[in-house]
Scaffold this active site. Structure first.
Site, mmCIF file in Angstrom:
data_model
loop_
_atom_site.group_PDB
_atom_site.id
_atom_site.type_symbol
_atom_site.label_atom_id
_atom_site.label_comp_id
_atom_site.label_asym_id
_atom_site.label_seq_id
_atom_site.Cartn_x
_atom_site.Cartn_y
_atom_site.Cartn_z
ATOM 1 N N ASP A 84 1.859 -6.604 8.876
ATOM 2 C CA ASP A 84 2.530 -5.487 8.171
ATOM 3 C C ASP A 84 3.836 -4.935 7.922
ATOM 4 O OD1 ASP A 84 -0.981 -4.749 7.233
ATOM 5 O OD2 ASP A 84 -0.589 -2.828 8.867
ATOM 6 N N GLU A 112 3.348 -4.655 12.534
ATOM 7 C CA GLU A 112 1.446 -4.183 12.804
ATOM 8 C C GLU A 112 1.431 -6.504 12.305
ATOM 9 O OE1 GLU A 112 -1.754 -2.325 12.273
ATOM 10 O OE2 GLU A 112 -0.462 -0.144 12.989
ATOM 11 N N ARG A 126 0.919 -1.122 0.089
ATOM 12 C CA ARG A 126 -0.083 0.035 -0.251
ATOM 13 C C ARG A 126 0.592 0.762 0.039
ATOM 14 N NH1 ARG A 126 -2.499 -2.420 4.904
ATOM 15 N NH2 ARG A 126 -0.485 -2.881 5.636
#
Length: 313
Positions: A272, A280, A224
Protein backbone atom coordinates in the site's frame (compact mmCIF):
# COMPACT_ATOMS: atom_id res chain seq x y z
CA UNK A 1 -2.18 -29.72 -10.13
CA UNK A 2 -4.29 -30.22 -7.02
CA UNK A 3 -4.64 -26.83 -5.33
CA UNK A 4 -6.15 -26.42 -1.86
CA UNK A 5 -7.39 -23.02 -0.72
CA UNK A 6 -7.40 -22.28 3.00
CA UNK A 7 -9.98 -19.53 2.96
CA UNK A 8 -13.11 -17.97 4.39
CA UNK A 9 -16.44 -19.68 3.65
CA UNK A 10 -17.14 -19.71 -0.09
CA UNK A 11 -20.70 -18.57 0.60
CA UNK A 12 -19.27 -15.19 1.68
CA UNK A 13 -17.49 -14.53 -1.62
CA UNK A 14 -18.52 -11.67 -3.90
CA UNK A 15 -17.25 -13.31 -7.05
CA UNK A 16 -17.44 -10.18 -9.23
CA UNK A 17 -14.47 -8.81 -7.29
CA UNK A 18 -13.02 -11.60 -5.14
CA UNK A 19 -9.33 -12.33 -5.72
CA UNK A 20 -9.45 -15.90 -4.43
CA UNK A 21 -12.27 -16.63 -6.88
CA UNK A 22 -10.14 -15.19 -9.70
CA UNK A 23 -7.34 -17.57 -8.73
CA UNK A 24 -9.77 -20.51 -8.64
CA UNK A 25 -11.27 -19.65 -12.01
CA UNK A 26 -7.86 -19.35 -13.70
CA UNK A 27 -6.66 -22.61 -12.15
CA UNK A 28 -9.74 -24.50 -13.37
CA UNK A 29 -9.39 -22.91 -16.81
CA UNK A 30 -5.96 -24.57 -17.03
CA UNK A 31 -7.25 -27.97 -16.01
CA UNK A 32 -6.18 -27.93 -12.37
CA UNK A 33 -8.48 -29.27 -9.63
CA UNK A 34 -9.32 -26.99 -6.72
CA UNK A 35 -10.27 -27.70 -3.12
CA UNK A 36 -11.29 -25.60 -0.12
CA UNK A 37 -11.15 -25.75 3.65
CA UNK A 38 -11.09 -23.39 6.65
CA UNK A 39 -8.74 -23.20 9.62
CA UNK A 40 -11.43 -24.86 11.74
CA UNK A 41 -11.11 -27.94 9.52
CA UNK A 42 -7.42 -28.53 10.28
CA UNK A 43 -6.09 -30.99 12.84
CA UNK A 44 -2.87 -32.65 13.95
CA UNK A 45 -3.55 -36.39 14.20
CA UNK A 46 -0.87 -38.93 15.02
CA UNK A 47 1.75 -36.33 14.15
CA UNK A 48 0.30 -35.59 10.70
CA UNK A 49 -1.43 -32.36 9.65
CA UNK A 50 -4.76 -33.16 7.99
CA UNK A 51 -7.96 -31.29 7.20
CA UNK A 52 -11.53 -31.96 6.17
CA UNK A 53 -11.23 -30.76 2.58
CA UNK A 54 -13.86 -30.54 -0.15
CA UNK A 55 -13.29 -30.43 -3.87
CA UNK A 56 -14.80 -27.32 -5.43
CA UNK A 57 -16.67 -27.51 -8.72
CA UNK A 58 -17.22 -24.18 -10.47
CA UNK A 59 -20.67 -24.13 -12.06
CA UNK A 60 -20.36 -21.01 -14.24
CA UNK A 61 -23.49 -19.57 -12.62
CA UNK A 62 -23.18 -16.05 -11.21
CA UNK A 63 -25.33 -16.88 -8.17
CA UNK A 64 -24.85 -20.56 -7.30
CA UNK A 65 -21.26 -20.41 -8.51
CA UNK A 66 -19.85 -23.48 -6.79
CA UNK A 67 -20.65 -26.99 -5.69
CA UNK A 68 -18.77 -28.84 -2.98
CA UNK A 69 -18.04 -32.53 -3.16
CA UNK A 70 -18.22 -34.52 0.08
CA UNK A 71 -15.39 -33.57 2.43
CA UNK A 72 -12.61 -36.04 3.13
CA UNK A 73 -9.85 -36.03 5.73
CA UNK A 74 -6.68 -35.49 3.69
CA UNK A 75 -3.06 -34.69 4.38
CA UNK A 76 -2.05 -31.19 3.30
CA UNK A 77 1.02 -32.80 1.78
CA UNK A 78 -1.28 -34.61 -0.68
CA UNK A 79 -1.70 -31.34 -2.61
CA UNK A 80 0.60 -29.69 -5.13
CA UNK A 81 -0.07 -26.31 -3.50
CA UNK A 82 -1.87 -25.00 -0.43
CA UNK A 83 -2.84 -21.33 -0.75
CA UNK A 84 -3.28 -19.45 2.51
CA UNK A 85 -6.10 -17.01 1.69
CA UNK A 86 -7.76 -16.55 5.09
CA UNK A 87 -8.57 -12.92 5.88
CA UNK A 88 -7.56 -11.36 9.20
CA UNK A 89 -8.15 -10.70 12.08
CA UNK A 90 -4.62 -11.86 12.76
CA UNK A 91 -5.46 -13.29 16.15
CA UNK A 92 -4.13 -16.29 18.06
CA UNK A 93 -6.30 -18.67 16.01
CA UNK A 94 -4.63 -17.29 12.88
CA UNK A 95 -1.22 -17.89 14.45
CA UNK A 96 -2.15 -21.43 15.50
CA UNK A 97 -3.11 -22.09 11.88
CA UNK A 98 0.34 -20.94 10.72
CA UNK A 99 1.95 -23.37 13.18
CA UNK A 100 -0.04 -26.26 11.73
CA UNK A 101 0.77 -25.14 8.19
CA UNK A 102 4.45 -24.97 9.08
CA UNK A 103 4.30 -28.54 10.38
CA UNK A 104 2.58 -29.53 7.15
CA UNK A 105 5.47 -27.97 5.23
CA UNK A 106 7.89 -30.19 7.14
CA UNK A 107 5.76 -33.14 5.98
CA UNK A 108 6.07 -32.11 2.33
CA UNK A 109 3.27 -29.58 1.80
CA UNK A 110 3.93 -26.56 -0.41
CA UNK A 111 2.24 -23.63 1.32
CA UNK A 112 1.96 -20.11 -0.15
CA UNK A 113 2.58 -17.64 1.41
CA UNK A 114 4.93 -19.46 3.73
CA UNK A 115 3.36 -19.54 7.19
CA UNK A 116 6.52 -18.43 8.99
CA UNK A 117 6.82 -15.50 6.58
CA UNK A 118 3.22 -14.48 7.25
CA UNK A 119 3.86 -14.59 11.00
CA UNK A 120 7.05 -12.57 10.66
CA UNK A 121 5.52 -9.77 8.59
CA UNK A 122 2.95 -7.80 10.51
CA UNK A 123 1.20 -5.87 7.78
CA UNK A 124 1.64 -2.53 9.55
CA UNK A 125 4.96 -2.99 11.35
CA UNK A 126 6.83 -4.47 8.36
CA UNK A 127 7.17 -1.03 6.79
CA UNK A 128 9.72 -0.22 9.51
CA UNK A 129 12.17 -2.48 7.67
CA UNK A 130 11.97 -0.09 4.71
CA UNK A 131 11.97 3.25 6.52
CA UNK A 132 13.49 5.06 3.53
CA UNK A 133 10.04 4.84 1.95
CA UNK A 134 7.80 5.74 4.90
CA UNK A 135 6.21 8.83 6.41
CA UNK A 136 7.29 9.68 10.01
CA UNK A 137 5.94 6.81 12.12
CA UNK A 138 5.59 6.03 15.82
CA UNK A 139 4.72 2.63 17.31
CA UNK A 140 3.82 2.73 21.00
CA UNK A 141 1.12 2.37 23.64
CA UNK A 142 2.39 5.37 25.61
CA UNK A 143 0.00 8.34 25.62
CA UNK A 144 2.68 10.96 26.22
CA UNK A 145 4.73 9.79 23.24
CA UNK A 146 1.63 9.94 21.06
CA UNK A 147 0.80 13.44 22.27
CA UNK A 148 4.37 14.56 21.61
CA UNK A 149 4.20 13.09 18.10
CA UNK A 150 0.97 15.00 17.46
CA UNK A 151 2.57 18.17 18.81
CA UNK A 152 5.41 17.75 16.32
CA UNK A 153 3.41 16.79 13.23
CA UNK A 154 0.00 18.34 14.00
CA UNK A 155 -1.99 16.23 11.50
CA UNK A 156 -1.74 12.49 12.25
CA UNK A 157 -3.27 9.08 11.61
CA UNK A 158 -3.72 6.51 14.40
CA UNK A 159 -4.49 2.85 13.69
CA UNK A 160 -4.40 -0.61 15.30
CA UNK A 161 -1.68 -3.05 14.30
CA UNK A 162 -4.09 -5.92 13.60
CA UNK A 163 -6.84 -4.27 11.55
CA UNK A 164 -7.89 -4.69 7.93
CA UNK A 165 -10.12 -2.90 5.46
CA UNK A 166 -9.51 0.47 7.12
CA UNK A 167 -11.12 -0.57 10.41
CA UNK A 168 -10.16 1.50 13.44
CA UNK A 169 -8.29 4.27 11.57
CA UNK A 170 -8.59 7.79 12.98
CA UNK A 171 -7.31 11.16 11.80
CA UNK A 172 -6.52 13.86 14.36
CA UNK A 173 -5.92 17.36 13.02
CA UNK A 174 -4.10 20.38 14.37
CA UNK A 175 -6.68 21.18 17.06
CA UNK A 176 -6.18 17.78 18.70
CA UNK A 177 -9.94 17.30 19.05
CA UNK A 178 -10.73 13.91 20.64
CA UNK A 179 -7.06 12.86 20.71
CA UNK A 180 -7.32 11.60 24.29
CA UNK A 181 -10.46 9.60 23.53
CA UNK A 182 -8.91 8.02 20.43
CA UNK A 183 -5.75 7.09 22.33
CA UNK A 184 -7.80 5.47 25.11
CA UNK A 185 -9.93 3.59 22.58
CA UNK A 186 -7.15 2.28 20.35
CA UNK A 187 -4.64 1.48 23.11
CA UNK A 188 -7.31 0.04 25.42
CA UNK A 189 -6.16 2.50 28.07
CA UNK A 190 -2.49 1.88 27.47
CA UNK A 191 -2.58 -1.91 27.20
CA UNK A 192 -2.33 -2.27 23.40
CA UNK A 193 0.37 -1.01 21.03
CA UNK A 194 -0.74 1.05 18.03
CA UNK A 195 0.78 2.85 15.04
CA UNK A 196 0.76 6.63 14.61
CA UNK A 197 1.84 8.33 11.38
CA UNK A 198 2.06 11.79 9.96
CA UNK A 199 -0.96 12.36 7.73
CA UNK A 200 -0.19 12.03 4.01
CA UNK A 201 -2.36 14.57 2.11
CA UNK A 202 -1.98 12.66 -1.17
CA UNK A 203 -4.55 10.20 0.15
CA UNK A 204 -7.09 12.30 -1.78
CA UNK A 205 -5.54 10.83 -4.95
CA UNK A 206 -5.87 7.28 -3.61
CA UNK A 207 -4.31 4.59 -1.46
CA UNK A 208 -2.49 2.60 -4.14
CA UNK A 209 -2.38 -1.21 -4.00
CA UNK A 210 0.70 -2.52 -5.79
CA UNK A 211 0.94 -6.28 -6.27
CA UNK A 212 4.13 -8.33 -6.21
CA UNK A 213 4.03 -11.89 -7.55
CA UNK A 214 7.06 -14.18 -7.25
CA UNK A 215 9.42 -11.23 -6.98
CA UNK A 216 7.95 -9.44 -10.01
CA UNK A 217 5.86 -6.28 -10.06
CA UNK A 218 2.38 -6.16 -11.57
CA UNK A 219 2.60 -3.13 -13.93
CA UNK A 220 -0.64 -1.51 -12.73
CA UNK A 221 -1.79 -0.37 -9.30
CA UNK A 222 -5.30 0.11 -7.99
CA UNK A 223 -5.71 3.57 -6.48
CA UNK A 224 -8.47 3.31 -3.89
CA UNK A 225 -9.86 6.82 -3.64
CA UNK A 226 -11.71 7.97 -0.49
CA UNK A 227 -15.30 9.13 -0.90
CA UNK A 228 -17.73 11.36 1.00
CA UNK A 229 -15.18 13.01 3.27
CA UNK A 230 -13.59 9.73 4.37
CA UNK A 231 -9.90 9.59 5.23
CA UNK A 232 -9.78 5.89 4.27
CA UNK A 233 -9.46 4.73 0.68
CA UNK A 234 -10.03 1.03 1.43
CA UNK A 235 -12.67 -0.54 -0.81
CA UNK A 236 -14.26 -2.03 2.31
CA UNK A 237 -14.66 1.52 3.64
CA UNK A 238 -16.37 2.79 0.48
CA UNK A 239 -13.34 3.81 -1.57
CA UNK A 240 -13.53 3.73 -5.37
CA UNK A 241 -10.83 1.73 -7.15
CA UNK A 242 -9.15 3.26 -10.20
CA UNK A 243 -6.43 1.25 -11.95
CA UNK A 244 -3.39 3.19 -13.11
CA UNK A 245 0.16 2.70 -14.29
CA UNK A 246 2.87 2.76 -11.66
CA UNK A 247 4.69 6.01 -11.09
CA UNK A 248 8.49 6.22 -10.98
CA UNK A 249 8.33 6.25 -7.17
CA UNK A 250 5.88 3.33 -7.10
CA UNK A 251 8.31 1.31 -9.21
CA UNK A 252 11.25 2.25 -7.01
CA UNK A 253 9.45 1.02 -3.91
CA UNK A 254 8.07 -2.12 -5.56
CA UNK A 255 11.28 -3.15 -7.28
CA UNK A 256 13.25 -2.68 -4.07
CA UNK A 257 10.91 -4.81 -1.95
CA UNK A 258 9.92 -7.47 -4.51
CA UNK A 259 13.11 -9.62 -4.51
CA UNK A 260 13.56 -9.27 -0.74
CA UNK A 261 10.04 -10.39 0.12
CA UNK A 262 10.09 -13.18 -2.46
CA UNK A 263 13.31 -14.55 -0.99
CA UNK A 264 11.58 -14.63 2.41
CA UNK A 265 8.88 -16.96 1.09
CA UNK A 266 6.16 -14.52 0.10
CA UNK A 267 4.75 -15.48 -3.30
CA UNK A 268 2.06 -12.77 -3.27
CA UNK A 269 2.35 -9.38 -1.58
CA UNK A 270 0.18 -6.28 -1.74
CA UNK A 271 2.02 -3.03 -1.03
CA UNK A 272 0.00 0.00 0.00
CA UNK A 273 1.45 3.33 -1.12
CA UNK A 274 0.02 6.79 -0.48
CA UNK A 275 1.74 9.55 -2.43
CA UNK A 276 5.42 8.65 -2.22
CA UNK A 277 5.15 6.67 1.02
CA UNK A 278 4.88 2.95 1.76
CA UNK A 279 2.14 2.45 4.38
CA UNK A 280 1.53 -1.33 4.56
CA UNK A 281 2.94 -4.67 3.40
CA UNK A 282 -0.03 -7.02 2.99
CA UNK A 283 0.84 -10.73 3.14
CA UNK A 284 -2.24 -12.53 4.50
CA UNK A 285 -4.71 -12.33 1.61
CA UNK A 286 -3.83 -9.51 -0.81
CA UNK A 287 -6.64 -8.49 -3.15
CA UNK A 288 -7.46 -6.29 -6.18
CA UNK A 289 -6.75 -8.84 -8.95
CA UNK A 290 -10.13 -8.43 -10.61
CA UNK A 291 -10.34 -4.64 -10.43
CA UNK A 292 -6.94 -4.26 -12.09
CA UNK A 293 -7.70 -6.88 -14.75
CA UNK A 294 -11.15 -5.49 -15.57
CA UNK A 295 -9.87 -1.94 -16.01
CA UNK A 296 -6.55 -2.59 -17.79
CA UNK A 297 -6.84 -5.98 -19.49
CA UNK A 298 -3.73 -7.21 -17.66
CA UNK A 299 -4.54 -10.72 -16.39
CA UNK A 300 -3.22 -10.71 -12.82
CA UNK A 301 -4.67 -14.14 -12.00
CA UNK A 302 -2.84 -15.64 -15.00
CA UNK A 303 0.44 -14.15 -13.77
CA UNK A 304 -0.22 -15.65 -10.34
CA UNK A 305 -1.05 -19.14 -11.59
CA UNK A 306 2.00 -18.99 -13.90
CA UNK A 307 4.13 -18.42 -10.78
CA UNK A 308 2.34 -21.18 -8.89
CA UNK A 309 2.89 -23.67 -11.71
CA UNK A 310 6.56 -22.73 -11.78
CA UNK A 311 6.87 -23.37 -8.04
CA UNK A 312 8.22 -19.87 -7.62
CA UNK A 313 9.02 -19.84 -3.91
Amino acid sequence: MKIAFLTDPLSHFKIYKDTTFAMMREAVKRGHSIYAFGPEHMALESGVVVAQISQVILTGDSQDWYRLEAASSLRLSDFDAVLQRKDPPFDMEYIYATYLLELAEQQGARVYNKPAAIRNHNEKLSIAQFSQFTTPTLVTRDEQRIRAFHGQHQDIILKPLDGMGGAGIFRIREDGMNLGSVIETLTLNGSRTIMVQRYIPEIVDGDKRILLIAGKVVPFALARIPQNGEVRGNLAAGGVGVAQELSTRDLEIAQTLAPILHQRGLLLVGLDVIGNCLTEVNVTSPTCFQEISQQTGFDVAAMFIDALEAGSV
